[in-house]
Enzyme design. Structure first.
Site, PDB file in Angstrom:
ATOM      1  N   HIS A 115      -6.037   2.712  -4.883  1.00 57.40           N
ATOM      2  CA  HIS A 115      -6.235   2.808  -3.433  1.00 57.40           C
ATOM      3  C   HIS A 115      -7.064   4.049  -3.089  1.00 57.40           C
ATOM      4  CE1 HIS A 115      -5.552   1.404   0.531  1.00 57.40           C
ATOM      5  NE2 HIS A 115      -4.601   2.244   0.894  1.00 57.40           N
ATOM      6  N   HIS A 125      -8.336   8.408   0.046  1.00 63.17           N
ATOM      7  CA  HIS A 125      -8.308   7.382   1.093  1.00 63.17           C
ATOM      8  C   HIS A 125      -9.519   7.450   2.036  1.00 63.17           C
ATOM      9  CE1 HIS A 125      -6.351   4.743   4.177  1.00 63.17           C
ATOM     10  NE2 HIS A 125      -5.781   4.235   3.095  1.00 63.17           N
ATOM     11  N   ASP A 171       0.858  -1.188   0.000  1.00 65.18           N
ATOM     12  CA  ASP A 171       0.000   0.000   0.000  1.00 65.18           C
ATOM     13  C   ASP A 171       0.894   1.239   0.000  1.00 65.18           C
ATOM     14  OD1 ASP A 171      -2.183  -1.602   0.043  1.00 65.18           O
ATOM     15  OD2 ASP A 171      -2.979  -0.906   1.965  1.00 65.18           O
ATOM     16  N   HIS A 230       3.592  -2.268   3.822  1.00 67.81           N
ATOM     17  CA  HIS A 230       3.594  -0.831   3.537  1.00 67.81           C
ATOM     18  C   HIS A 230       5.009  -0.398   3.169  1.00 67.81           C
ATOM     19  CE1 HIS A 230      -0.253  -1.117   5.671  1.00 67.81           C
ATOM     20  NE2 HIS A 230      -0.573   0.008   5.059  1.00 67.81           N
TER      21      HIS A 230
END
Length: 262
Positions: free
Chosen positions: A121, A125, A70, A219
């Site tokens: 993504h 967010h 991510d 991440h």
């Protein structure tokens, strides 16, 4: 007047439907197992993913792993991650936000050039089940448009739901927009940049939960992950695991469905 009333009723129905969907917001969770057995999740979650073509794990009968990252913002370590992936010849998927596309365009281009998947993504967010259909569509379309503008690529099929939140409406709407929701069967608390504990810690946390078919969520803001990644890949391969892309996972699922229908 009759037309006006009908329009108002339609709007009220639409509003009540969306509010009704939003009442139930799920937060993705998985259940890790011991001895490198595959992780599990809630039956209701699995039923929803089956209904709307999402997934969180691959074929657990094979020692295959799927690396996903991510990328909400850049913290200086994605280059190192890409260097390791290139050296080890391992595919990955990077789920990017609008902020990432604007702040790190060169890295996004490199992801594409080196054969990795770039997934959506969302732009800002948000929790997708808690925004309207129109907002949801805009969040995803802005990312795809900017990605195409940067890279010339028009394909963006995978979605990592921001914050790990979802419900039936968000899964349905994102599927209608052409996305496959990608959840995960492994993750750990690696995103807090002020609480990094060293490469050994990251290595041990990852290796203790590796399992067949694992979709790993990492991440790229984590210094620990970047420093441990090469060792993780080498040890996984030593244990008989192979690394594949999400495209390969989807193709294998498509073949499996075809065989079941035959």
């Amino acid at each position: 007047m009759k037309t006006l009333i009908s329009g108002c009723l339609a709007m009220c129905l639409l509003f009540s439907t969306q509010v009704g969907f939003a009442k139930e917001v799920y937060h993705w969770s998985f259940k890790p197992n011991n001895n490198h057995e595959p992780a599990d999740t809630e039956k209701e979650y699995k039923d929803l993913l089956d209904r709307y073509s999402g997934f969180y794990i691959g074929d657990t009968s094979h020692k295959t792993l799927y690396l996903t990252f991510d990328n909400g913002y850049e913290n200086g370590y994605t280059k190192d991650v890409l260097d390791v992936l290139k050296e080890k010849d391992v595919p990955a998927a990077f789920f990017v936000t609008g902020h990432y596309l604007n702040s790190a365009p060169g890295l996004v281009k490199r992801m594409v050039e080196e054969g990795h998947i770039v997934g959506n993504h969302s732009w800002n967010h948000p929790s997708l089940p808690e925004i309207s259909d129109e907002e949801l569509k805009e969040e995803l379309e802005k990312v795809k448009e900017k990605f195409t503008q940067l890279t010339g690529e028009t394909d963006m099929h995978y979605l990592r739901p921001p914050r790990g939140t979802f419900n039936e409406r968000s899964l349905q709407k994102t599927e209608e927009l052409g996305y496959v929701n990608v959840f995960w069967s492994f993750a750990y608390n690696d995103w807090e940049t002020n609480k990094q504990k060293g490469a050994d810690y990251a290595y041990n946390r990852i290796m203790e939960r590796i399992h067949p078919g694992a979709v790993l969520l990492l991440h790229s803001v984590s210094k620990d992950n970047a420093e441990a990644l090469g060792r993780v890949i080498d040890e996984c391969r030593r244990q008989g695991y192979t690394f594949k892309s999400l495209d390969e996972l989807m193709f294998e699922n498509w073949l499996k469905v075809g065989e079941e229908k035959a």
